[in-house]
Design a protein around this motif. Structure first.
Motif, PDB file in Angstrom:
ATOM      1  N   ILE A 272       2.365   6.403  -7.178  1.00 22.34           N
ATOM      2  CA  ILE A 272       1.155   7.289  -7.610  1.00 22.34           C
ATOM      3  C   ILE A 272       1.714   8.855  -7.733  1.00 22.34           C
ATOM      4  CG2 ILE A 272      -0.984   8.126  -7.103  1.00 22.34           C
ATOM      5  CD1 ILE A 272      -2.068   5.681  -6.520  1.00 22.34           C
ATOM      6  N   LYS A 273       2.561   8.975  -6.516  1.00 26.41           N
ATOM      7  CA  LYS A 273       3.012  10.341  -6.278  1.00 26.41           C
ATOM      8  C   LYS A 273       4.250  10.705  -6.938  1.00 26.41           C
ATOM      9  CE  LYS A 273       5.506  13.081  -2.588  1.00 26.41           C
ATOM     10  NZ  LYS A 273       5.745  13.300  -1.069  1.00 26.41           N
TER      11      LYS A 273
ATOM     12  N   ARG B 180       5.317   8.693  -9.996  1.00 27.55           N
ATOM     13  CA  ARG B 180       5.208   8.210 -11.453  1.00 27.55           C
ATOM     14  C   ARG B 180       6.371   8.466 -12.308  1.00 27.55           C
ATOM     15  NH1 ARG B 180      -0.006   9.608 -14.545  1.00 27.55           N
ATOM     16  NH2 ARG B 180       0.793  11.756 -14.754  1.00 27.55           N
TER      17      ARG B 180
ATOM     18  N   LEU C 267       2.394   1.712  -3.284  1.00 31.77           N
ATOM     19  CA  LEU C 267       1.455   2.244  -4.282  1.00 31.77           C
ATOM     20  C   LEU C 267       1.364   3.613  -4.230  1.00 31.77           C
ATOM     21  CD1 LEU C 267      -0.918   1.815  -6.631  1.00 31.77           C
ATOM     22  CD2 LEU C 267      -2.243   1.282  -4.631  1.00 31.77           C
ATOM     23  N   TRP C 268       1.102   4.038  -2.893  1.00 29.38           N
ATOM     24  CA  TRP C 268       1.217   5.633  -2.721  1.00 29.38           C
ATOM     25  C   TRP C 268       2.237   6.287  -3.283  1.00 29.38           C
ATOM     26  CZ3 TRP C 268       3.964   9.105   0.104  1.00 29.38           C
ATOM     27  CH2 TRP C 268       3.079  10.285   0.439  1.00 29.38           C
ATOM     28  N   LEU C 269       3.346   5.776  -3.158  1.00 27.13           N
ATOM     29  CA  LEU C 269       4.659   6.402  -3.434  1.00 27.13           C
ATOM     30  C   LEU C 269       4.716   6.326  -4.978  1.00 27.13           C
ATOM     31  CD1 LEU C 269       7.286   4.931  -0.881  1.00 27.13           C
ATOM     32  CD2 LEU C 269       6.389   7.367  -1.227  1.00 27.13           C
TER      33      LEU C 269
ATOM     34  N   ALA D 216       0.930  -1.324  -0.005  1.00 31.32           N
ATOM     35  CA  ALA D 216       0.116  -0.058   0.029  1.00 31.32           C
ATOM     36  C   ALA D 216       0.932   1.234  -0.077  1.00 31.32           C
ATOM     37  CB  ALA D 216      -0.958   0.191   1.228  1.00 31.32           C
ATOM     38  N   HIS D 217       1.931   1.304   0.641  1.00 28.69           N
ATOM     39  CA  HIS D 217       2.906   2.403   0.758  1.00 28.69           C
ATOM     40  C   HIS D 217       3.462   2.578  -0.429  1.00 28.69           C
ATOM     41  CE1 HIS D 217       6.314   4.641   3.057  1.00 28.69           C
ATOM     42  NE2 HIS D 217       5.539   5.405   2.527  1.00 28.69           N
TER      43      HIS D 217
END
Length: 235
Positions: free
Chosen positions: A151-152, A154, A147-149, A144-145
């Motif tokens: 997305i941030k 890219r 994925l967040w990174l 999850a972490h």
């Protein structure tokens, strides 16, 4: 009465058939897209301006991985691979400190104030000695972490050389390719410490065909893994 039951049964079967057909179609589309991404991986991307900078994610790791990565970065075109995002495990402060020193030295040598880099940390999937039962939860948190990174950031380029923290980041980068969010070119350089066989991280990226370019530093690894590129010792 019997006709009504038969009619309802036919309608139910018809709806069920439509649902099954829809699911099969979606799965088929996903599989075709995955096969296309695997086929396209490693091939030149569409033409772009020669000097257009590429946002670059650099995965650091303890145990010599960071030292090797910094040696690799020394020969890269710094203006080309910019901005740079350094990521290390949440418990690995030393690697990020070395990256900051490296970026500061680049700024000092170029005379440019400030650095075109950011430094981040990511949760580990599993700590050394951690039980496999508890690692299930920590792995989900790490994904999850990651994925967040991703997305941030890219990133357009991902550089890694073996630390386990690169796996969730590379997997998510591959998924982004499949669903069309971002096409990130993944470059993996196996550690010089791996003489006869690949690390677990390298083996996963090689077997799953996630890395666009896969480099090894020993000729025997090239013979054992023919899709890899032998580049000699980089240290």
């Amino acid at each position: 009465m019997a006709q009504k039951v038969i009619s309802k049964t036919h309608r139910f079967c018809g709806k069920r058939l439509l649902v099954v057909t829809f699911l099969i179609t979606i799965i088929a589309i996903i599989l075709v897209r995955i096969l296309y991404v695997i086929w396209r991986t490693g091939k030149p991307l569409s033409k772009r301006a020669p000097q257009q900078p590429l946002s670059t994610l650099i995965v650091l790791g303890s145990g010599g991985h960071t030292a090797e990565m910094i040696n690799l970065l020394l020969v890269l075109q710094k203006e080309r691979f910019s901005p740079r995002y350094y990521i290390a495990a949440a418990t690995d402060n030393m690697s990020l400190q070395k990256a900051r020193v490296f970026e500061n030295s680049l700024a000092d040598s170029s005379g440019v104030k400030g650095i075109s880099a950011e430094f981040m940390q990511i949760y580990r999937s599993r700590e050394v000695g951690q039980s496999y039962v508890t690692s299930v939860w920590t792995t989900l948190v790490a994904l999850a972490h990651a994925l967040w990174l991703m997305i941030k950031i890219r990133p357009e380029v991902v550089l890694c050389n073996g630390p386990g923290t690169c796996i969730p980041l590379c997997v998510i980068a591959f998924i982004f390719k499949v669903i069309g969010i971002r096409w990130s070119s993944i470059f993996y350089v196996e550690s010089i410490a791996r003489v006869k066989r690949l690390s677990l991280s390298g083996l996963l990226l090689y077997k799953l065909r996630i890395a666009d370019q896969f480099f090894v530093q020993w000729p025997q690894l090239k013979r054992k893994y023919p899709r890899a590129h032998y580049v000699g010792c980089l240290m």
